[in-house]
Each structure stands twice: as structure tokens, then as C-alpha cells.
Scaffold this active site. Sequence first.
Site, mmCIF file in Angstrom:
data_model
loop_
_atom_site.group_PDB
_atom_site.id
_atom_site.type_symbol
_atom_site.label_atom_id
_atom_site.label_comp_id
_atom_site.label_asym_id
_atom_site.label_seq_id
_atom_site.Cartn_x
_atom_site.Cartn_y
_atom_site.Cartn_z
ATOM 1 N N HIS A 58 0.792 -1.232 0.000
ATOM 2 C CA HIS A 58 0.000 0.000 0.000
ATOM 3 C C HIS A 58 0.823 1.280 0.000
ATOM 4 O O HIS A 58 0.257 2.364 -0.086
ATOM 5 C CB HIS A 58 -0.972 0.021 1.195
ATOM 6 C CG HIS A 58 -0.300 0.207 2.525
ATOM 7 N ND1 HIS A 58 0.195 -0.836 3.256
ATOM 8 C CD2 HIS A 58 -0.047 1.318 3.250
ATOM 9 C CE1 HIS A 58 0.719 -0.389 4.379
ATOM 10 N NE2 HIS A 58 0.599 0.928 4.402
HETATM 11 C C1 UD1 Z 1 -2.441 5.248 5.686
HETATM 12 C C2 UD1 Z 1 -1.215 5.840 6.406
HETATM 13 C C3 UD1 Z 1 -0.078 4.846 6.341
HETATM 14 C C4 UD1 Z 1 -0.499 3.497 6.889
HETATM 15 C C5 UD1 Z 1 -1.765 3.013 6.202
HETATM 16 C C6 UD1 Z 1 -2.255 1.772 6.887
HETATM 17 C C7 UD1 Z 1 -0.885 8.257 6.375
HETATM 18 C C8 UD1 Z 1 -0.139 9.365 5.751
HETATM 19 N N1 UD1 Z 1 -0.776 7.061 5.764
HETATM 20 O O1 UD1 Z 1 -2.098 5.061 4.327
HETATM 21 O O2 UD1 Z 1 1.005 5.321 7.134
HETATM 22 O O3 UD1 Z 1 0.541 2.580 6.685
HETATM 23 O O4 UD1 Z 1 -2.789 4.027 6.299
HETATM 24 O O5 UD1 Z 1 -3.164 1.085 6.130
HETATM 25 O O6 UD1 Z 1 -1.542 8.456 7.361
HETATM 26 N N2 UD1 Z 1 -9.262 4.156 0.961
HETATM 27 C C9 UD1 Z 1 -10.459 3.536 0.816
HETATM 28 N N3 UD1 Z 1 -11.114 3.118 1.941
HETATM 29 C C10 UD1 Z 1 -10.627 3.308 3.193
HETATM 30 C C11 UD1 Z 1 -9.400 3.967 3.319
HETATM 31 C C12 UD1 Z 1 -8.715 4.381 2.205
HETATM 32 O O7 UD1 Z 1 -10.948 3.336 -0.290
HETATM 33 O O8 UD1 Z 1 -11.275 2.880 4.170
HETATM 34 C C13 UD1 Z 1 -8.510 4.553 -0.261
HETATM 35 C C14 UD1 Z 1 -8.820 5.976 -0.725
HETATM 36 O O9 UD1 Z 1 -8.811 5.972 -2.108
HETATM 37 C C15 UD1 Z 1 -7.622 6.757 -0.208
HETATM 38 C C16 UD1 Z 1 -6.499 5.745 -0.266
HETATM 39 O O10 UD1 Z 1 -7.110 4.493 0.014
HETATM 40 O O11 UD1 Z 1 -7.358 7.884 -0.979
HETATM 41 C C17 UD1 Z 1 -5.401 6.021 0.733
HETATM 42 O O12 UD1 Z 1 -5.897 6.192 2.059
HETATM 43 P P1 UD1 Z 1 -5.066 7.067 3.147
HETATM 44 O O13 UD1 Z 1 -5.645 6.890 4.495
HETATM 45 O O14 UD1 Z 1 -4.894 8.449 2.630
HETATM 46 O O15 UD1 Z 1 -3.655 6.450 3.108
HETATM 47 P P2 UD1 Z 1 -3.216 4.945 3.215
HETATM 48 O O16 UD1 Z 1 -2.518 4.577 1.963
HETATM 49 O O17 UD1 Z 1 -4.343 4.123 3.676
HETATM 50 N N1 UDP Z 2 -4.071 -6.534 8.609
HETATM 51 C C1 UDP Z 2 -5.299 -7.189 8.674
HETATM 52 N N2 UDP Z 2 -5.843 -7.657 7.514
HETATM 53 C C2 UDP Z 2 -5.210 -7.551 6.310
HETATM 54 C C3 UDP Z 2 -3.956 -6.877 6.262
HETATM 55 C C4 UDP Z 2 -3.426 -6.378 7.437
HETATM 56 O O1 UDP Z 2 -5.884 -7.333 9.753
HETATM 57 O O2 UDP Z 2 -5.754 -8.015 5.313
HETATM 58 C C5 UDP Z 2 -3.479 -6.021 9.872
HETATM 59 C C6 UDP Z 2 -2.134 -6.644 10.204
HETATM 60 O O3 UDP Z 2 -2.314 -7.839 10.940
HETATM 61 C C7 UDP Z 2 -1.447 -5.549 11.011
HETATM 62 C C8 UDP Z 2 -2.045 -4.259 10.456
HETATM 63 O O4 UDP Z 2 -3.186 -4.645 9.699
HETATM 64 O O5 UDP Z 2 -1.784 -5.656 12.387
HETATM 65 C C9 UDP Z 2 -1.060 -3.535 9.570
HETATM 66 O O6 UDP Z 2 -1.699 -2.452 8.981
HETATM 67 P P1 UDP Z 2 -1.230 -1.783 7.613
HETATM 68 O O7 UDP Z 2 -0.347 -2.710 6.863
HETATM 69 O O8 UDP Z 2 -2.463 -1.284 6.961
HETATM 70 O O9 UDP Z 2 -0.450 -0.500 8.141
HETATM 71 P P2 UDP Z 2 1.046 -0.184 8.584
HETATM 72 O O10 UDP Z 2 1.411 -1.128 9.671
HETATM 73 O O11 UDP Z 2 1.923 -0.295 7.373
HETATM 74 O O12 UDP Z 2 0.997 1.236 9.035
#
Ligand code: UD1
Ligand code: UDP
Length: 358
Positions: free
Chosen positions: A207
Site C-alpha cells: 500500500h
Molecule cells: C495510511 C497511512 C499509512 C499506513 C496506512 C495503513 C498516512 C499518511 N498514511 O495510508 O502510514 O501505513 O494508512 O493502512 O496516514 N481508501 C479507501 N477506503 C478506506 C481507506 C482508504 O478506499 O477505508 C482509499 C482511498 O482511495 C484513499 C487511499 O485508500 O485515498 C489512501 O488512504 P489514506 O488513508 O490516505 O492512506 P493509506 O494509503 O491508507
Molecule cells: N491486517 C489485517 N488484515 C489484512 C492486512 C493487514 O488485519 O488483510 C493487519 C495486520 O495484521 C497488522 C495491520 O493490519 O496488524 C497492519 O496495517 P497496515 O499494513 O495497513 O499499516 P502499517 O502497519 O503499514 O501502518
Amino acid sequence: MEKSLLFVVGARPNFIKIAPICVALRKASNLSFKILHTGQHYDQLMSDIFFQELEIPAPDFHLNIGSAPHGVQTGQMMIEMEKLCDDHAFIGIVVIGDVNSTLAGAMVGAKRNIPVIHIESGLRSYNRSMPEEINRIATDHVSDLLFAPTQLAMQNLQKEGLAERSFFSGDVMYDMILQGLELASTRSDILNQLSLYPDDYFLATLHRPYNVDDPHQLRQIMTGLSNIGKQVLLSAHPRLHKQMKKFEIQAGENVKITQPFGYFDFIVLEKNALKIITDSGGIQKEAFFLQTPCVTLRPETEWVETVETRANILVKDRTAASILEAAFENTSPAFDQRPYGNGNASEIIVEKLIQDYL
Ligand code: UD1
Ligand code: UDP
């Protein structure tokens, strides 16, 4: 007005980290706390499922901010949180990790002179082009109480002049894994459901913007995964799902792309995978806890202990050929090391919170 701590959460990893703290808080005291969900993540499989599965109390406040560019997203969160501070007597704002919701909560607390408590502090990747690194540095420096998950994180805080406010707690994700594994044995049947056998598949997640927002880079990764010659189960974060569609990128037949899993299913999948391939922060650590070798598609990591113990290989250039090579590299990991504490980080944190705030 009732005095309470405010826990700010918003993204998937926040929910998993707050869960064991809620358990420890309820066990230990009647210290009053409220939960605020910013709405950074909002899909059922990115948010609600964790509240249900991990029995996190329903949020007292929901800001419904949703997705937006960084400034807009963080700013909207701050505007709404500041309004709440007018109407409530928060005695401390607790923020977790390094997402935009973390930064917003910390900034509001600092500006309102409400003590800020940062859980998972002191992490540094030394890559300032990542938004998370900026969030970590800014949050640590405006916080009043810092809980570090590792000794290296403690050293980082000391180097930045923050030693006096810092406490070693260990890692709350380790607590969660220990609690989760026990529950997952009765709550997850995912291997049967997907007809998977232990050590016979790779588990992947992706991601990071630098991996999924650049079509050339994303194609390289998908080519690498498609050439692995074994089943790859790819849990698709909504960001990846969106970009695959936009760039019309297909993966090979061996790559099964799925919706995100709930926590219990996911940790069972992690534990039984031959290897995990990811760019997630938390998943690198969970792979270590579960003794599954990990390949991380990033130029660097803030979780350096996973690399030092050879449990995790960084694929810095993220080309298809390098990914393939790393997928089959045998590194003999030292899984017996314990850099993330003893699985009681939540209790240590709660004890200190009670001491300071009850
Ligand atoms: C965010 C965090 C990242 C973390 C990740 C965990 C920041 C800057 N980034 O990244 O550090 O590792 O979460 O998963 O805070 N979207 C959906 N549904 C949702 C959420 C997101 O469709 O419920 C899509 C949207 O198109 C959105 C994109 O995902 O624009 C990115 O979401 P965003 O929360 O901005 O950043 P993440 O890549 O999720
Ligand atoms: N996770 C989950 N289901 C999934 C993928 C991840 O429950 O399909 C959980 C995983 O076990 C971990 C957390 O999400 O605890 C990690 O989140 P993510 O990778 O979104 O964020 P990051 O740690 O990179 O900020």
C-alpha cells in the site's frame, strides 16, 4: 464536566494497537477514557471489523473525515478535534503510531496545552520523503510522554533530546499478537476456506504510495509476484485495488487478490505462510513475532531489529528479479531474540497513565 483521556485513532494499524490497551485499561482501573475515530479509514474491512473482532469500545466521537490530500485531511481532523476540546475536559490526548490521525491529535493537544501521550514513539526510518517519518518526528517533539517499543527507539529519542519524557514499554502489537493467536485458533477457519496448506503459499500486502502509485513500479512488483511459481495470496489495501484498476495492471494466475482480511484470519495466514512479502510497517513485526520470514519491498525500515535478526530482507530496488531472488533466499533468522519487550507493553503503559492521570 467529566475528566477523561482521549484516544485518537483513524487507520487500520491504530485499531490493532489500541485494542490491547483498552483491555489493560478496563482491567486495571476506572480511569475514564474516550475514543475518537477520525474516519481516515472507513471501509467496513478497514475499520469496523476491528472494533467488532477485538471488542474495542465503540468510538465516543466520529469525525468522518475520509480520504483527502494530506493537508486537507490533517487540517480537517484538527479543526473538528479543536471544537471537541471546547466542550470536553480532556486530561490527556493519547495518539498511536505514525499516521495522519496521529499527527492531528498530537498537534491539537499541544496547541491546547493538553498533555500529549505518544505510543510507539522514537521510530525513525531516516527517509523524510515518507509522510510517516514527518508524522513521527513532529508527534514525538510535541508530546509530553513518549512510550518507546524498542531500546533503539529509546536511543533515537535520547539523541533528539527527548530522554526525560521517554519510557521503554515494549511493543503493543506484540501484546496483541499473543492475545490474538489464542483467540484465532477458535475464531478462524481461513486456511480451510481458501484451501491453503501451511508453508505452501506466500502472503503479500502492498500500500505504500511509492510502490502502488507509480505504474512502472507496480508492474515490476506484480511481475515478480507472478513469476514466483507458487500461490501468492495478496490482501489488497483499497489504495492498491484502486491503482491496479486505474493502471489496468493484471497479475498472474498464481496471484489471488482478495479483499482485506479481519485480524484473526490475517494472523493465521501470516503464521502459516512460507514467507510474507509486504511494504507494511506492522506486518514486518508480526512476521517476526510469528516466526515467518519476511521480504519487505522498501528502501529502508524503521523496524531495523527485524533485519538485524535476519528475519526480514529489504528489497530496496523493488525490481521483479530482486523480488524473486529474495522470495527464495534462506537467511536463517534469529527468531529467539526479543527486541520488542515481553508482551506486556499495554500494562506498562496503563500503569504509567494511571500514575500520572488518575
Ligand atoms: C495510511 C497511512 C499509512 C499506513 C496506512 C495503513 C498516512 C499518511 N498514511 O495510508 O502510514 O501505513 O494508512 O493502512 O496516514 N481508501 C479507501 N477506503 C478506506 C481507506 C482508504 O478506499 O477505508 C482509499 C482511498 O482511495 C484513499 C487511499 O485508500 O485515498 C489512501 O488512504 P489514506 O488513508 O490516505 O492512506 P493509506 O494509503 O491508507
Ligand atoms: N491486517 C489485517 N488484515 C489484512 C492486512 C493487514 O488485519 O488483510 C493487519 C495486520 O495484521 C497488522 C495491520 O493490519 O496488524 C497492519 O496495517 P497496515 O499494513 O495497513 O499499516 P502499517 O502497519 O503499514 O501502518
